[in-house]
Every structure is written in C-alpha cells, then in structure tokens.
Write an enzyme that holds these catalytic residues in place. Structure first.
Site, PDB file in Angstrom:
ATOM      1  N   THR A 179       1.108  -1.327  -0.264  1.00  0.00           N
ATOM      2  CA  THR A 179      -0.106  -0.179   0.287  1.00  0.00           C
ATOM      3  C   THR A 179       1.050   1.159   0.081  1.00  0.00           C
ATOM      4  OG1 THR A 179      -1.579  -1.011   1.210  1.00  0.00           O
ATOM      5  CG2 THR A 179      -1.270   0.655   1.298  1.00  0.00           C
ATOM      6  N   ARG A 207     -15.566  -4.721   0.116  1.00  0.00           N
ATOM      7  CA  ARG A 207     -14.614  -4.882   1.332  1.00  0.00           C
ATOM      8  C   ARG A 207     -14.076  -3.059   1.467  1.00  0.00           C
ATOM      9  NH1 ARG A 207      -9.439  -3.416   2.733  1.00  0.00           N
ATOM     10  NH2 ARG A 207      -8.472  -4.356   4.919  1.00  0.00           N
ATOM     11  N   GLY A 209     -11.629  -0.377   3.452  1.00  0.00           N
ATOM     12  CA  GLY A 209     -10.104  -0.972   4.230  1.00  0.00           C
ATOM     13  C   GLY A 209      -9.415   0.722   4.731  1.00  0.00           C
ATOM     14  N   GLY A 232      -6.183  -2.924   7.342  1.00  0.00           N
ATOM     15  CA  GLY A 232      -7.206  -2.584   7.648  1.00  0.00           C
ATOM     16  C   GLY A 232      -8.127  -2.080   8.757  1.00  0.00           C
TER      17      GLY A 232
HETATM   18  N1  ASP Z   1      -4.421  -1.396   4.710  1.00  0.00           N
HETATM   19  C1  ASP Z   1      -4.472  -1.513   3.915  1.00  0.00           C
HETATM   20  C2  ASP Z   1      -6.456  -2.337   3.831  1.00  0.00           C
HETATM   21  O1  ASP Z   1      -5.869  -3.331   4.477  1.00  0.00           O
HETATM   22  C3  ASP Z   1      -3.887  -2.310   3.306  1.00  0.00           C
HETATM   23  C4  ASP Z   1      -2.326  -2.565   3.176  1.00  0.00           C
HETATM   24  O2  ASP Z   1      -1.782  -1.146   3.958  1.00  0.00           O
HETATM   25  O3  ASP Z   1      -0.859  -3.638   3.445  1.00  0.00           O
HETATM   26  O4  ASP Z   1      -6.501  -2.254   2.821  1.00  0.00           O
END
Ligand code: ASP
Length: 311
Positions: A179, A207, A209, A232
């Site tokens: 991310t 979904r 996040g 998330g």
């Molecule tokens: N925080 C992101 C999510 O849950 C994923 C990540 O940070 O890698 O969508």
C-alpha cells in the site's frame, strides 16, 4: 522546514525465502518518489505534494495501489484512497471503486468538489467518469493474477476458506502490503496526508479498508500528519492515524506516538500495522509492527530511505 515522507506499505506476513530480492529496488523507487514530491512542495502545498507522491506510486505496479492493485476474491480490483488537508480540516475519500487509476485524485475531488467526505462503489466510479478521472481503466497486472491464484489455492487447500468467504486468518496469510501513502509539511507550516491501496488479496467484493477511512489510515491537522498501512480492519477499530496525531498533540515525538498506537493495535487486535508521521516542526516518525515498512523522506537537506524493522 519542508518535509515529505512516503511509504510503500508494511509487510503483513513474513516474506518467503527469496521474497526480499526486490527490497533495494523498492527503497530506491520510494526515494525517487520522495524527491519528486519535495520538488512539488517547493512550488505548491503539502496537499499537492502528497497527492503527487501517491499518484506516482499508483502508476507503478510494484505497489498495491492504482495499476497493479491486489485482486479481491473474485479477481477484480477495487481501490480505496483518502487525502486530508490539515490546514483546513477538509478531507476526501473513495472506497471499493473500480476502474480508477488515481483514486487519490478522485478523493481530492470529493473533498474539493462535493459537500461529502466519502464516496464508494459505483457512485464513486460514476463521479470519476463525470469528471474525466477514469472509471473504466484496466488496473489488473499479471503478477497479481498469479498471486491471487496462489492465495486461493492455498486457502482452499488448507480447508480454511469456504470458496465464497475468506476465513479470518487469511488476512494474515495473504495480506500483500505494498500500500502507499505520503505525509508532508510545507513552507507555510501546512500539513497533509494521503493513502491509497488495492487492499488485501482475496478481500470480499465491497470491502473498504482503513485507507479510505479518515482517522484510520489517514489523518492530518495543525499538529501532525499521518498515513498508515497494515491490516485495515485493525486501524479502523482503533482510529489509528487519528490517535497517532493525538499522541503527537500530547507532546510525544512522532516516532514515539506511532509506537504507542502500534502497541495498542497489536495488543487489542493482534494485527500488523505501521505508520509514517510528520509533525508541525518537521520531526519525522516511522514505526511498524509487521515484517518491515518501506519508507523514504526528502527534506531541504537531502533524501533518505529504508525498511523499518522486520529484519
Ligand atoms: N491497509 C490496507 C488495507 O487494509 C492494506 C495495506 O496497508 O497493505 O486495505
């Protein structure tokens, strides 16, 4: 004092043997992104700089954002992003939106061109189409197709997933990381933060996040700016990024503030997470509780970067 800090995600699961081979390349890319965003900061605002940093990474399939995002359970890309201007307390976000290469720019448009903060799904996509910000772009990269296939095989083979619903523990096993996010302080003392992601491999369609949730994955006010990465759901229930900024407001160094909130997240959810932070004096914090957080920063003094923790 001008500062830009960027991240390329925290590793949610332990890398496999050989899984660190591209680490140096990713850090180099982040240092380049930080430097390019710093140049934006010379002429523009903290808000412009974080948007630009995230846009660069959304185009690079190395990262799980925009083109090359992680694929959900049915093999589609649905992206989340948010942006916040700490000098005005305005924010914009989009969640589970398809076909948009630059969700961070769409999030900024939500902030600047609507009375809302968060648009999701087909509504967000239609808004993008209306503004000429995409809506029909193909964001699937071949590497994510094989990653999803492999994850699905593992999930079904392990007997822990029913085929339509990922088991809870799959998040820990198949979370991809990568991310992206950025925080910045400009010459006028304004702070801003932005985050963008494709989310977690095998996530359920629809979904949303933390990266689309202001206060969870992204937050900025007059005291500090913070962008998070990790599982998330944990940052949403703990109001992660907001709490980090609050802790800076209590007088903690940004790094200490991030560590304090990570301790809470770990203790109360058992999930991996990481944050980048900059405060109004330009002090930077990078901290994680996962398997390594990729980051870089650029100031008037120079550029640096690395992988925080997880060694
Ligand atoms: N925080 C992101 C999510 O849950 C994923 C990540 O940070 O890698 O969508």
């Amino acid at each position: 004092m001008r500062v830009v800090v960027v991240h390329g995600g925290v590793r949610i699961s332990r890398p496999r043997p050989g899984g660190r081979s591209r680490d140096g390349e990713i850090v180099d890319k982040l240092m380049d992104v930080a430097e390019r965003a710093r140049r934006v900061l010379l002429a523009g605002s903290a808000l412009d700089a974080v948007e630009e940093a995230v846009r660069i990474m959304e185009e690079d399939p190395t990262f799980n954002a925009g083109y090359g995002s992680a694929l959900n359970l049915v093999g589609e890309v649905e992206v989340d992003a948010s942006i916040m201007d700490g000098s005005t307390m305005r924010a914009g976000a989009v969640g589970a939106v398809r076909g948009v290469l630059h969700p961070v720019t769409l999030a900024r448009a939500v902030m600047e061109r609507t009375p809302h903060v968060l648009l999701v799904g087909e509504g967000a996509r239609e808004f993008a189409r209306k503004l000429g910000l995409g809506g029909d772009e193909d964001l699937v990269h071949e590497s994510r197709v094989s990653a999803r296939r492999e994850a699905l095989r593992g999930a079904l083979g392990g007997g822990s997933a029913g085929g339509t619903m990922p088991a809870r523990d799959l998040i820990g096993i198949y979370g991809v990381g990568e991310t992206v996010g950025a925080v910045a302080l400009d010459g006028e003392g304004r702070l801003a933060a932005a985050t963008s992601t494709g989310g977690l491999t095998l996530k359920l369609p629809g979904r949303v996040g933390d990266s689309a949730v202001v206060g969870a994955g992204t937050y900025a006010d007059g005291r500090a700016a913070c962008s998070g990465t990790g599982v998330g759901e944990a940052a949403i229930v703990e109001a992660g990024a907001f709490r980090v900024v609050e802790a800076v407001g209590r007088g903690l160094h940004p790094r200490r503030a991030a560590e304090e909130v990570l301790d809470i997240i770990r203790r109360e959810t058992g999930r991996e997470f990481g944050f980048i932070v900059v405060d109004r004096s330009g002090r930077v914090g990078v901290a994680q509780m996962g398997y390594g957080l990729f980051w870089a920063s650029a100031t008037d003094e120079g550029v640096e970067g690395g992988i925080e923790g997880g060694g």
